[in-house]
Design a protein around this motif. Structure first.
Motif, mmCIF file in Angstrom:
data_model
loop_
_atom_site.group_PDB
_atom_site.id
_atom_site.type_symbol
_atom_site.label_atom_id
_atom_site.label_comp_id
_atom_site.label_asym_id
_atom_site.label_seq_id
_atom_site.Cartn_x
_atom_site.Cartn_y
_atom_site.Cartn_z
ATOM 1 N N PHE A 51 0.811 -1.222 0.000
ATOM 2 C CA PHE A 51 0.000 0.000 0.000
ATOM 3 C C PHE A 51 0.848 1.278 0.000
ATOM 4 C CE2 PHE A 51 -2.403 3.297 2.256
ATOM 5 C CZ PHE A 51 -3.519 3.404 1.453
ATOM 6 N N PRO A 52 1.826 1.427 0.912
ATOM 7 C CA PRO A 52 2.601 2.681 0.904
ATOM 8 C C PRO A 52 3.408 2.878 -0.383
ATOM 9 C CG PRO A 52 3.163 1.342 2.834
ATOM 10 C CD PRO A 52 2.204 0.552 2.009
ATOM 11 N N LEU A 53 4.006 1.807 -0.886
ATOM 12 C CA LEU A 53 4.773 1.905 -2.138
ATOM 13 C C LEU A 53 3.873 2.304 -3.302
ATOM 14 C CD1 LEU A 53 7.135 -1.221 -2.335
ATOM 15 C CD2 LEU A 53 7.810 1.168 -2.425
ATOM 16 N N ASP A 54 2.773 1.598 -3.454
ATOM 17 C CA ASP A 54 1.876 1.814 -4.587
ATOM 18 C C ASP A 54 1.235 3.200 -4.553
ATOM 19 O OD1 ASP A 54 2.455 -0.776 -5.378
ATOM 20 O OD2 ASP A 54 0.556 -1.616 -4.702
ATOM 21 N N VAL A 55 0.679 3.551 -3.413
ATOM 22 C CA VAL A 55 0.039 4.860 -3.298
ATOM 23 C C VAL A 55 1.099 5.960 -3.379
ATOM 24 C CG1 VAL A 55 -1.298 6.369 -1.770
ATOM 25 C CG2 VAL A 55 -1.967 3.976 -2.078
ATOM 26 N N GLY A 56 2.264 5.700 -2.813
ATOM 27 C CA GLY A 56 3.359 6.672 -2.881
ATOM 28 C C GLY A 56 3.764 6.985 -4.308
ATOM 29 N N PHE A 57 4.009 5.941 -5.115
ATOM 30 C CA PHE A 57 4.425 6.233 -6.492
ATOM 31 C C PHE A 57 3.305 6.870 -7.294
ATOM 32 C CE2 PHE A 57 3.224 1.788 -7.982
ATOM 33 C CZ PHE A 57 2.449 2.151 -9.078
ATOM 34 N N ALA A 58 2.067 6.459 -7.041
ATOM 35 C CA ALA A 58 0.947 7.020 -7.799
ATOM 36 C C ALA A 58 0.728 8.497 -7.462
ATOM 37 C CB ALA A 58 -0.322 6.210 -7.533
ATOM 38 N N VAL A 59 0.697 8.813 -6.183
ATOM 39 C CA VAL A 59 0.447 10.191 -5.761
ATOM 40 C C VAL A 59 1.618 11.092 -6.166
ATOM 41 C CG1 VAL A 59 0.200 11.698 -3.743
ATOM 42 C CG2 VAL A 59 -1.158 9.606 -3.925
ATOM 43 N N LEU A 60 2.840 10.645 -5.922
ATOM 44 C CA LEU A 60 3.999 11.466 -6.291
ATOM 45 C C LEU A 60 4.087 11.664 -7.800
ATOM 46 C CD1 LEU A 60 6.758 10.143 -3.863
ATOM 47 C CD2 LEU A 60 5.636 12.376 -3.826
ATOM 48 N N GLY A 61 3.823 10.614 -8.555
ATOM 49 C CA GLY A 61 3.868 10.742 -10.008
ATOM 50 C C GLY A 61 2.856 11.751 -10.520
ATOM 51 N N LEU A 62 1.623 11.651 -10.047
ATOM 52 C CA LEU A 62 0.585 12.585 -10.482
ATOM 53 C C LEU A 62 0.872 14.004 -9.990
ATOM 54 C CD1 LEU A 62 -2.494 10.264 -9.883
ATOM 55 C CD2 LEU A 62 -1.567 10.970 -12.104
ATOM 56 N N LEU A 63 1.334 14.110 -8.762
ATOM 57 C CA LEU A 63 1.684 15.412 -8.187
ATOM 58 C C LEU A 63 2.770 16.091 -9.024
ATOM 59 C CD1 LEU A 63 1.505 17.325 -5.598
ATOM 60 C CD2 LEU A 63 3.465 16.013 -4.782
ATOM 61 N N GLY A 64 3.823 15.349 -9.316
ATOM 62 C CA GLY A 64 4.925 15.911 -10.087
ATOM 63 C C GLY A 64 4.529 16.283 -11.500
ATOM 64 N N ARG A 65 3.694 15.484 -12.099
ATOM 65 C CA ARG A 65 3.319 15.716 -13.499
ATOM 66 C C ARG A 65 2.315 16.844 -13.661
ATOM 67 N NH1 ARG A 65 1.633 11.069 -14.281
ATOM 68 N NH2 ARG A 65 3.712 10.232 -14.088
ATOM 69 N N PHE A 66 1.380 16.990 -12.713
ATOM 70 C CA PHE A 66 0.277 17.922 -12.923
ATOM 71 C C PHE A 66 0.233 19.116 -11.977
ATOM 72 C CE2 PHE A 66 -1.342 13.873 -14.657
ATOM 73 C CZ PHE A 66 -1.508 14.291 -15.972
ATOM 74 N N TRP A 67 1.026 19.106 -10.916
ATOM 75 C CA TRP A 67 0.883 20.169 -9.946
ATOM 76 C C TRP A 67 2.164 20.969 -9.750
ATOM 77 C CZ3 TRP A 67 2.165 21.048 -4.576
ATOM 78 C CH2 TRP A 67 1.432 22.078 -4.005
ATOM 79 N N LEU A 68 3.298 20.284 -9.637
ATOM 80 C CA LEU A 68 4.557 20.985 -9.378
ATOM 81 C C LEU A 68 5.007 21.771 -10.606
ATOM 82 C CD1 LEU A 68 6.535 18.234 -7.438
ATOM 83 C CD2 LEU A 68 5.300 20.181 -6.490
ATOM 84 N N ARG A 69 5.582 22.931 -10.371
ATOM 85 C CA ARG A 69 6.056 23.781 -11.477
ATOM 86 C C ARG A 69 7.576 23.917 -11.489
ATOM 87 N NH1 ARG A 69 2.372 22.425 -14.000
ATOM 88 N NH2 ARG A 69 0.299 23.160 -13.542
ATOM 89 N N ASP A 70 8.223 23.861 -10.345
ATOM 90 C CA ASP A 70 9.677 23.988 -10.278
ATOM 91 C C ASP A 70 10.303 22.791 -10.991
ATOM 92 O OD1 ASP A 70 12.365 23.531 -9.426
ATOM 93 O OD2 ASP A 70 12.046 24.789 -7.680
#
Length: 133
Positions: A51-70
């Protein structure tokens, strides 16, 4: 590459939403389709250990792709997400290899979690090198 990663990450979040629904008593997918040996408490614990690995990669991947600008932070988060995705797939395949269990669909999905991040990292590195030239 972005579409493949996004679909993979969203699919992982959907899997865990279905698993959480089952815990809440809403069995939306037959348990035998979630993973093999679903009645064995040790296997259930093993599955939830991802659970932590899977949700971690999914949330971080989406966060980095669609939210972060730096761009530097975006790249760092992407590498972490891809590393977690790779580890999740490799750990699952390793476990089932030790158990001598093979299901082509299940193996295919976990091979995808191993291969996709490698291609994404290579693709990203090649793109960065082209920008330097």
């Amino acid at each position: 590459m972005k579409v493949l990663l996004t679909v993979t990450e969203a699919g992982m979040l959907l899997y865990w939403a279905l698993a959480l629904a089952a815990v809440a008593g809403w069995q939306l997918v037959p348990p035998e389709q979630m993973y093999s040996d679903y009645e064995n408490p040790l296997i259930v614990a093993w599955n939830w250990s991802f659970f932590p690995l899977d949700v971690g990669f999914a949330v971080l991947g989406l966060l980095g792709r669609f939210w972060l600008r730096d761009p530097v932070l975006k790249q760092l988060v992407a590498v972490i997400a891809l590393s977690l995705m790779f580890c999740a797939g490799l750990m699952a395949l390793s476990f089932w290899t030790i158990r001598l269990w093979f299901d082509p669909i299940w193996w295919g999905l976990n091979l995808w979690l191993v291969i996709l991040p490698v291609f994404a990292l290579v693709h990203g590195q090649a793109r960065r090198e082209r920008q330097i030239i």
